[in-house]
Design an enzyme around this catalytic site. Structure first.
Site, mmCIF file in Angstrom:
data_model
loop_
_atom_site.group_PDB
_atom_site.id
_atom_site.type_symbol
_atom_site.label_atom_id
_atom_site.label_comp_id
_atom_site.label_asym_id
_atom_site.label_seq_id
_atom_site.Cartn_x
_atom_site.Cartn_y
_atom_site.Cartn_z
ATOM 1 N N CYS A 257 39.831 39.899 42.270
ATOM 2 C CA CYS A 257 38.382 39.903 42.494
ATOM 3 C C CYS A 257 37.942 41.182 43.227
ATOM 4 O O CYS A 257 38.705 41.749 44.013
ATOM 5 C CB CYS A 257 37.970 38.660 43.299
ATOM 6 S SG CYS A 257 37.695 37.189 42.278
ATOM 7 N N SER B 113 49.610 34.278 35.839
ATOM 8 C CA SER B 113 49.632 33.668 37.161
ATOM 9 C C SER B 113 48.271 33.697 37.849
ATOM 10 O O SER B 113 48.132 33.253 38.965
ATOM 11 C CB SER B 113 50.684 34.349 38.034
ATOM 12 O OG SER B 113 50.560 35.755 37.944
ATOM 13 N N HIS C 231 41.778 34.867 36.766
ATOM 14 C CA HIS C 231 40.804 35.963 36.686
ATOM 15 C C HIS C 231 41.058 36.729 35.383
ATOM 16 O O HIS C 231 42.190 37.143 35.126
ATOM 17 C CB HIS C 231 40.966 36.889 37.900
ATOM 18 C CG HIS C 231 39.810 37.822 38.064
ATOM 19 N ND1 HIS C 231 38.949 37.772 39.128
ATOM 20 C CD2 HIS C 231 39.339 38.807 37.252
ATOM 21 C CE1 HIS C 231 38.018 38.702 38.984
ATOM 22 N NE2 HIS C 231 38.238 39.338 37.847
ATOM 23 N N CYS D 200 41.829 35.559 45.450
ATOM 24 C CA CYS D 200 42.277 36.173 44.184
ATOM 25 C C CYS D 200 42.506 37.668 44.384
ATOM 26 O O CYS D 200 41.620 38.376 44.852
ATOM 27 C CB CYS D 200 41.218 35.938 43.111
ATOM 28 S SG CYS D 200 41.441 36.990 41.654
ATOM 29 N N HIS E 141 42.006 39.109 32.768
ATOM 30 C CA HIS E 141 42.649 40.428 32.823
ATOM 31 C C HIS E 141 43.711 40.569 31.748
ATOM 32 O O HIS E 141 44.217 39.584 31.224
ATOM 33 C CB HIS E 141 43.277 40.659 34.200
ATOM 34 C CG HIS E 141 44.517 39.833 34.439
ATOM 35 N ND1 HIS E 141 44.483 38.474 34.687
ATOM 36 C CD2 HIS E 141 45.831 40.168 34.454
ATOM 37 C CE1 HIS E 141 45.724 38.025 34.866
ATOM 38 N NE2 HIS E 141 46.555 39.023 34.715
ATOM 39 N N GLN F 272 46.957 43.604 30.389
ATOM 40 C CA GLN F 272 47.894 44.586 30.917
ATOM 41 C C GLN F 272 48.103 45.708 29.913
ATOM 42 O O GLN F 272 47.825 45.549 28.732
ATOM 43 C CB GLN F 272 49.248 43.927 31.199
ATOM 44 C CG GLN F 272 49.214 42.828 32.234
ATOM 45 C CD GLN F 272 50.623 42.376 32.633
ATOM 46 O OE1 GLN F 272 51.486 43.193 32.935
ATOM 47 N NE2 GLN F 272 50.849 41.078 32.623
ATOM 48 N N ASN G 141 48.065 38.191 28.472
ATOM 49 C CA ASN G 141 48.654 36.855 28.555
ATOM 50 C C ASN G 141 47.587 35.944 29.119
ATOM 51 O O ASN G 141 47.148 36.140 30.242
ATOM 52 C CB ASN G 141 49.872 36.840 29.494
ATOM 53 C CG ASN G 141 51.038 37.637 28.954
ATOM 54 O OD1 ASN G 141 51.266 37.671 27.749
ATOM 55 N ND2 ASN G 141 51.785 38.283 29.839
ATOM 56 N N HIS H 272 35.267 35.922 38.354
ATOM 57 C CA HIS H 272 36.548 35.210 38.392
ATOM 58 C C HIS H 272 36.595 34.072 37.367
ATOM 59 O O HIS H 272 37.671 33.685 36.890
ATOM 60 C CB HIS H 272 36.754 34.650 39.805
ATOM 61 C CG HIS H 272 38.085 33.996 40.035
ATOM 62 N ND1 HIS H 272 39.242 34.720 40.245
ATOM 63 C CD2 HIS H 272 38.455 32.691 40.081
ATOM 64 C CE1 HIS H 272 40.255 33.889 40.419
ATOM 65 N NE2 HIS H 272 39.817 32.648 40.326
#
Ligand SMILES: O=P(O)(O)O[C@H]1O[C@H](CO)[C@@H](O)[C@H](O)[C@H]1O
Ligand SMILES: O=P(O)(O)O[C@H]1O[C@H](CO)[C@@H](O)[C@H](O)[C@H]1O
Lengths: 351, 351
Positions: free
Chosen positions: B55, B164, B167, B52, B169, B171, B156, B116
């Protein structure tokens, strides 16, 4: 500091039909993709499928049988989003925040062909002309109903576009109000026409033909191009060369030219990723409110989701939903790629 | 002819934030679904994944190593949609149709946790408060850059939303212009404030609290509700009770209340279909142009695509793209269903 290069630098472009901007990030096409892949149906379909509710002679969910039709066939949507019933309603003007109005409408399904296994690009020109005549008839019939002021003709193609049956078909949603997107376009077309006495799309088309860089196909009466402000990677628009406000004003020659450009464009689409290319398409034309609409100029939008291959689409998500549509490849590049596609369907070569 | 029943009859509702209408078809939830099903990842994720790129300690595509972070971690997006470079540009005012402008901006990725295998609803309140403080810091830092006038914080979640990497997250896209959707909202918030000297969302929230039918969660400082004009089946909005224009104006108590409502709402979402509920979410707040923005009222949108189950989403396609957003279940019904979801995560019960 460097000089602006529209082919390289991130920029925004303006859409005069919607009065909106789109963010273009030419450099971003290089980013690797590790996300979701779409699944594609690859098994060959039979010409007739006894379990398909659109095939001739079959029984639909509501118990009604389809006729043994041999060209196109139209029926009322069994699960329509609007109803024909008139609703008594008194507007509560005190409600600033809870504004609602009943909406009357009719939804129809248009089967394009009795053949379960064909799609638009694989049909012959006679068959496509027949679809166009069906659209003309529906626009006239639905449009002449007193409470119908707008007739939206569209097609959802492919399961990725929410289409639940591969049998070639489109839909028509006719209703009292101008839908949001159409209302915006109407407003902008009218403002331009009132000022310039020409349709916005007439002048836009001249500018595009002069530039040439976004043209995909041109024939006697129609042009297919990637709009300067396109949001989808391979979005296109078919425009009539004459400033015609509605499909019923087409000459015989125009019906035939329209069929040709529909076939040629959808063949190029299929050839791009050697797949039955998914899209939503639809016609924008004059409202059916009984008034003259010289500001309207017939056009058809194609919104295809694929970006990199038959299985990798562009996700219009987070930033796009909250901020602004964003694209990763320039419209000029997309037009060039589409222009280069052969005019013979990839499947017909396999035979 | 019958009297209008908003719970039964097709109707349009008005969205005062965007000045747009949405078509609501309450009866249409009954229609059977034979279309595409989404695939969902069901295998349990490891706490740390050596492949990943988010990570702690791992190397990203550009060769840079992530630090061994232990709370949240922010880095510049390796494939940003905008660039920081200043571009020299002279506007060609003759171009009515080919209007384009370079756009300067910065894209960052915010890792929510070193773990993760966690998502927002599974994180503890300290961890979520830490994300909020990270958003505050980024809004301040990015917003203070001279050419940045808007900071879009978003997430998203789920592969169906183009994400995609599982993990956890989000933006941040910060840029010179107000993006299209924000510009529209800005315009409508300002017009309302100039006229009424109160924020539109302050008055809207009062009306919603009085009605009660669309409220999902209320705590000391925030409310989560299904907007009267929601387009997605389970769309919600989190609003601050005070008319706060930006995340940096939160009190300590508000940071804590915001963390609580974020956790509670996303737990209800996960419980709805016993799945890691996909969505795009994002914060709308004051521009960072250095001016006062009393018309802005902090709110966060959640746009989740699922309609019937963990695998059947609402397709915003043909009619919706060309005409108007359309929904199959009323916002009142959705709010009721969400309200009834337990406040304990379905996975924690499995243990
Ligand atoms: O997270 P990524 O890979 O940058 O990209 C994702 O979010 C972006 C912002 O909403 C979209 O433009 C992309 O289509 C989507 O795949
Ligand atoms: O073809 P259907 O099953 O009526 O439905 C499809 O097209 C409609 C009109 O674009 C959308 O509202 C639906 O979400 C989509 O699944």
């Amino acid at each position: 500091m460097k000089n602006f290069d529209i082919n390289e630098d991130p920029h925004r472009r303006f859409n005069p039909l919607l009065n909106e901007w789109v963010l273009v990030s030419p450099h971003r096409a290089k980013r690797p993709w590790q996300g979701q892949n779409e699944t594609i149906a690859t098994e060959a379909l039979p010409k007739y499928d006894s379990t398909c509710y659109l095939c001739p002679g079959n029984v639909r969910a509501n118990g009604v049988s389809n006729p043994k039709y041999d060209s196109s066939f139209v029926f009322e949507n069994d699960f329509a989003a609007m109803k024909q019933e008139e609703i008594i309603f008194e507007e509560d003007i005190k409600h600033t925040f809870f504004k609602a109005k009943p909406e009357q409408g009719i939804s129809r399904v248009v089967c394009f062909s009795p053949r379960h296994d064909l799609t638009l690009p694989e049909m012959d020109l006679d068959g496509i002309e027949n679809i166009i005549r069906t659209w003309q008839k529906e626009y006239t019939d639905l449009g002449s109903i007193k409470y119908i002021n707008h007739v939206q003709i569209f097609e959802n193609k492919g399961s990725v576009m929410g289409c639940s049956n591969p049998h070639p078909h489109g839909q028509i949603w006719a209703q009292s109000s101008l839908p949001t997107q159409v209302e915006k376009t109407h407003h902008n077309l009218k403002a331009y026409f009132d000022k310039n006495k020409r349709t916005l799309l007439q002048d836009y088309l001249q500018a595009e033909l002069k530039s040439g860089s976004r043209i995909v196909i041109e024939n006697d009466d129609f042009v297919a191009l990637v709009p300067f402000w396109a949001i989808w990677p391979y979005e296109t628009m078919i425009l009539s060369k004459r400033a015609i406000s509605k499909i019923t004003d087409f000459t015989e020659a125009e019906v035939s030219s329209y069929a040709k450009i529909l076939k040629q464009l959808t063949i190029k689409y299929d050839n791009l990723f050697s797949t039955s290319f998914p899209y939503s398409s639809g016609i924008h034309q004059a409202p059916t409110d009984g008034l003259e609409h010289p500001e309207w100029h017939f056009h058809m939008h194609f919104y295809p989701p694929l970006l990199r291959s038959a299985t990798v689409k562009k996700f219009m998500v987070g930033y796009e939903m909250l901020g602004e549509s964003q694209r990763d490849i320039t419209p000029e590049k997309s037009a060039e790629i589409l222009r280069q596609q052969p005019d013979v369907h990839y499947k017909s070569k396999e035979v």
